[in-house]
Design a protein around this motif. Structure first.
Motif, mmCIF file in Angstrom:
data_model
loop_
_atom_site.group_PDB
_atom_site.id
_atom_site.type_symbol
_atom_site.label_atom_id
_atom_site.label_comp_id
_atom_site.label_asym_id
_atom_site.label_seq_id
_atom_site.Cartn_x
_atom_site.Cartn_y
_atom_site.Cartn_z
ATOM 1 N N GLY A 1 0.818 -1.210 0.000
ATOM 2 C CA GLY A 1 0.000 0.000 0.000
ATOM 3 C C GLY A 1 0.848 1.254 0.000
ATOM 4 O O GLY A 1 0.538 2.242 -0.691
ATOM 5 N N PHE A 2 1.929 1.226 0.764
ATOM 6 C CA PHE A 2 2.819 2.379 0.831
ATOM 7 C C PHE A 2 3.532 2.604 -0.500
ATOM 8 O O PHE A 2 3.646 3.733 -0.977
ATOM 9 C CB PHE A 2 3.836 2.175 1.951
ATOM 10 N N ARG A 3 3.998 1.524 -1.131
ATOM 11 C CA ARG A 3 4.679 1.635 -2.427
ATOM 12 C C ARG A 3 3.740 2.252 -3.462
ATOM 13 O O ARG A 3 4.151 3.105 -4.259
ATOM 14 C CB ARG A 3 5.145 0.267 -2.915
ATOM 15 N N GLU A 4 2.499 1.826 -3.467
ATOM 16 C CA GLU A 4 1.534 2.376 -4.413
ATOM 17 C C GLU A 4 1.336 3.862 -4.179
ATOM 18 O O GLU A 4 1.250 4.648 -5.140
ATOM 19 C CB GLU A 4 0.208 1.629 -4.283
ATOM 20 N N GLN A 5 1.285 4.263 -2.916
ATOM 21 C CA GLN A 5 1.111 5.681 -2.609
ATOM 22 C C GLN A 5 2.323 6.486 -3.083
ATOM 23 O O GLN A 5 2.167 7.592 -3.640
ATOM 24 C CB GLN A 5 0.925 5.880 -1.103
ATOM 25 N N VAL A 6 3.515 5.948 -2.896
ATOM 26 C CA VAL A 6 4.729 6.629 -3.339
ATOM 27 C C VAL A 6 4.757 6.748 -4.864
ATOM 28 O O VAL A 6 5.089 7.798 -5.418
ATOM 29 C CB VAL A 6 5.981 5.885 -2.831
ATOM 30 N N ILE A 7 4.400 5.681 -5.558
ATOM 31 C CA ILE A 7 4.391 5.689 -7.022
ATOM 32 C C ILE A 7 3.392 6.714 -7.558
ATOM 33 O O ILE A 7 3.689 7.484 -8.481
ATOM 34 C CB ILE A 7 4.067 4.282 -7.564
ATOM 35 N N VAL A 8 2.207 6.733 -6.966
ATOM 36 C CA VAL A 8 1.183 7.695 -7.403
ATOM 37 C C VAL A 8 1.660 9.120 -7.170
ATOM 38 O O VAL A 8 1.442 10.017 -8.013
ATOM 39 C CB VAL A 8 -0.147 7.425 -6.665
ATOM 40 N N ALA A 9 2.319 9.355 -6.041
ATOM 41 C CA ALA A 9 2.812 10.703 -5.736
ATOM 42 C C ALA A 9 3.921 11.117 -6.704
ATOM 43 O O ALA A 9 3.926 12.255 -7.193
ATOM 44 C CB ALA A 9 3.323 10.751 -4.302
ATOM 45 N N GLU A 10 4.842 10.198 -6.982
ATOM 46 C CA GLU A 10 5.988 10.544 -7.821
ATOM 47 C C GLU A 10 5.640 10.653 -9.299
ATOM 48 O O GLU A 10 6.164 11.509 -10.005
ATOM 49 C CB GLU A 10 7.093 9.498 -7.619
ATOM 50 N N ARG A 11 4.750 9.773 -9.771
ATOM 51 C CA ARG A 11 4.473 9.727 -11.207
ATOM 52 C C ARG A 11 3.244 10.525 -11.627
ATOM 53 O O ARG A 11 3.169 10.993 -12.764
ATOM 54 C CB ARG A 11 4.298 8.266 -11.644
ATOM 55 N N PHE A 12 2.298 10.648 -10.715
ATOM 56 C CA PHE A 12 1.024 11.264 -11.113
ATOM 57 C C PHE A 12 0.628 12.452 -10.245
ATOM 58 O O PHE A 12 -0.495 12.944 -10.342
ATOM 59 C CB PHE A 12 -0.086 10.208 -11.067
ATOM 60 N N GLY A 13 1.541 12.924 -9.401
ATOM 61 C CA GLY A 13 1.258 14.113 -8.607
ATOM 62 C C GLY A 13 0.280 13.888 -7.486
ATOM 63 O O GLY A 13 -0.378 14.835 -7.035
ATOM 64 N N GLY A 14 0.172 12.658 -7.013
ATOM 65 C CA GLY A 14 -0.729 12.362 -5.906
ATOM 66 C C GLY A 14 -0.197 12.885 -4.582
ATOM 67 O O GLY A 14 0.891 13.452 -4.498
ATOM 68 N N GLU A 15 -0.960 12.658 -3.540
ATOM 69 C CA GLU A 15 -0.589 13.143 -2.214
ATOM 70 C C GLU A 15 0.690 12.446 -1.728
ATOM 71 O O GLU A 15 0.831 11.236 -1.831
ATOM 72 C CB GLU A 15 -1.713 12.879 -1.220
ATOM 73 N N GLU A 16 1.615 13.221 -1.221
ATOM 74 C CA GLU A 16 2.864 12.668 -0.701
ATOM 75 C C GLU A 16 2.577 11.861 0.565
ATOM 76 O O GLU A 16 1.780 12.273 1.407
ATOM 77 C CB GLU A 16 3.851 13.788 -0.364
ATOM 78 N N PRO A 17 3.218 10.707 0.710
ATOM 79 C CA PRO A 17 3.022 9.922 1.933
ATOM 80 C C PRO A 17 3.651 10.616 3.118
ATOM 81 O O PRO A 17 4.589 11.410 2.965
ATOM 82 C CB PRO A 17 3.724 8.602 1.617
ATOM 83 N N TRP A 18 3.155 10.309 4.302
ATOM 84 C CA TRP A 18 3.736 10.895 5.511
ATOM 85 C C TRP A 18 5.114 10.316 5.790
ATOM 86 O O TRP A 18 6.058 11.045 6.082
ATOM 87 C CB TRP A 18 2.800 10.638 6.704
#
Length: 254
Positions: A189-206
């Motif tokens: 789940g964390f990896r997906e959040q990081v990928i979305v943030a880095e590649r698609f401008g999603g919310e940065e993980p805490w």
């Protein structure tokens, strides 16, 4: 005062003023119960007696530096005991992050060289490397869940069974399977959040995105936050909080 650092046969007495200053500098230590802070002080003294500190890059080891590292290093083993750290003696402290040269040979026999910026490093059966800048600012960085000392010493706990896999030695295969299943789920789940943030401008993980590089790094990054900002970590990772409680806390308190 302690003449850094000769091997001692008994734990040094930590002066009250120095201990109070350490707690003031690192609020996540002071926030623990009086019983736990007393135990933390005693264990930190034992740690100082059993380890050897070495300054690098012109850094001179002072009482302040040694105690700051010791008090944070023993936090993960507060209820486990110092035996978890008995595979090494040396702690090398640099003034700031270190640029380390890396080399790897791929399957085709081609050698790849590169440089990596290190905040710290824990070697299997060997010393721990830290940088004083990040250690000194650990009180402020607790807001983001970052703590280089806890990160590297959790790696030491992970490596107790000889494998950097994000799982410390556990009493049974069933316990190990449950641990890895819970950790793997949170890691994905964390990896997906990081990928979305880095590649698609999603919310940065805490948590530090470095935790997405491998499951053992995720374990260390998660433990940093668990120990220095439990309230936020509990909201973000409820299942991991329960898992870590079962390992790090005394039975009956988890």
């Amino acid at each position: 005062m302690w003449g850094w650092l000769r091997r001692r046969r008994s734990a040094p007495e930590i002066p009250d003023a120095l201990w109070r200053a350490t707690l003031q500098r690192y609020p996540f230590l002071a926030a623990r119960s009086p019983e736990e802070t007393g135990k933390l002080r005693a264990l930190a003294a034992e740690f100082l007696a059993s380890k050897e500190f070495h300054g690098a890059g012109g850094l001179a080891i002072s009482d302040e530096i040694a105690l700051a590292i010791a008090a944070q290093a023993v936090l993960p083993v507060l209820h486990l005991g110092l035996a978890w750290y008995d595979d090494f003696v040396g702690i090398v402290v640099h003034p700031d992050e270190v640029l380390a040269r890396r080399s790897q040979t791929d399957e085709s026999g081609v050698v790849h060289d590169w440089h990596e910026v290190l905040a710290g490093e824990a070697m299997d059966g060997g010393p721990v490397m830290l940088n004083w800048h990040d250690v000194a600012h650990a009180g402020a960085s607790a807001e983001t869940g970052f703590n280089v000392v806890i990160h590297e010493f959790v790696h030491k706990i992970d490596l107790r069974d000889g494998a950097a896999d994000g799982c410390p030695p556990l009493p049974s295969r069933q316990a190990r399977a449950r641990w890895l299943e819970t950790l793997q789920h949170a890691y994905q789940g964390f990896r997906e959040q990081v990928i979305v943030a880095e590649r698609f401008g999603g919310e940065e993980p805490w948590l530090d995105a470095y935790g997405a590089t491998a499951i053992d790094e995720f374990f260390a990054v998660a433990c940093e936050a668990y120990f220095v900002n439990r309230e936020r970590f509990g909201r973000e990772f409820a299942e991991l909080t329960a898992l870590f409680d079962g390992f790090y806390l005394p039975k009956g308190n988890s």
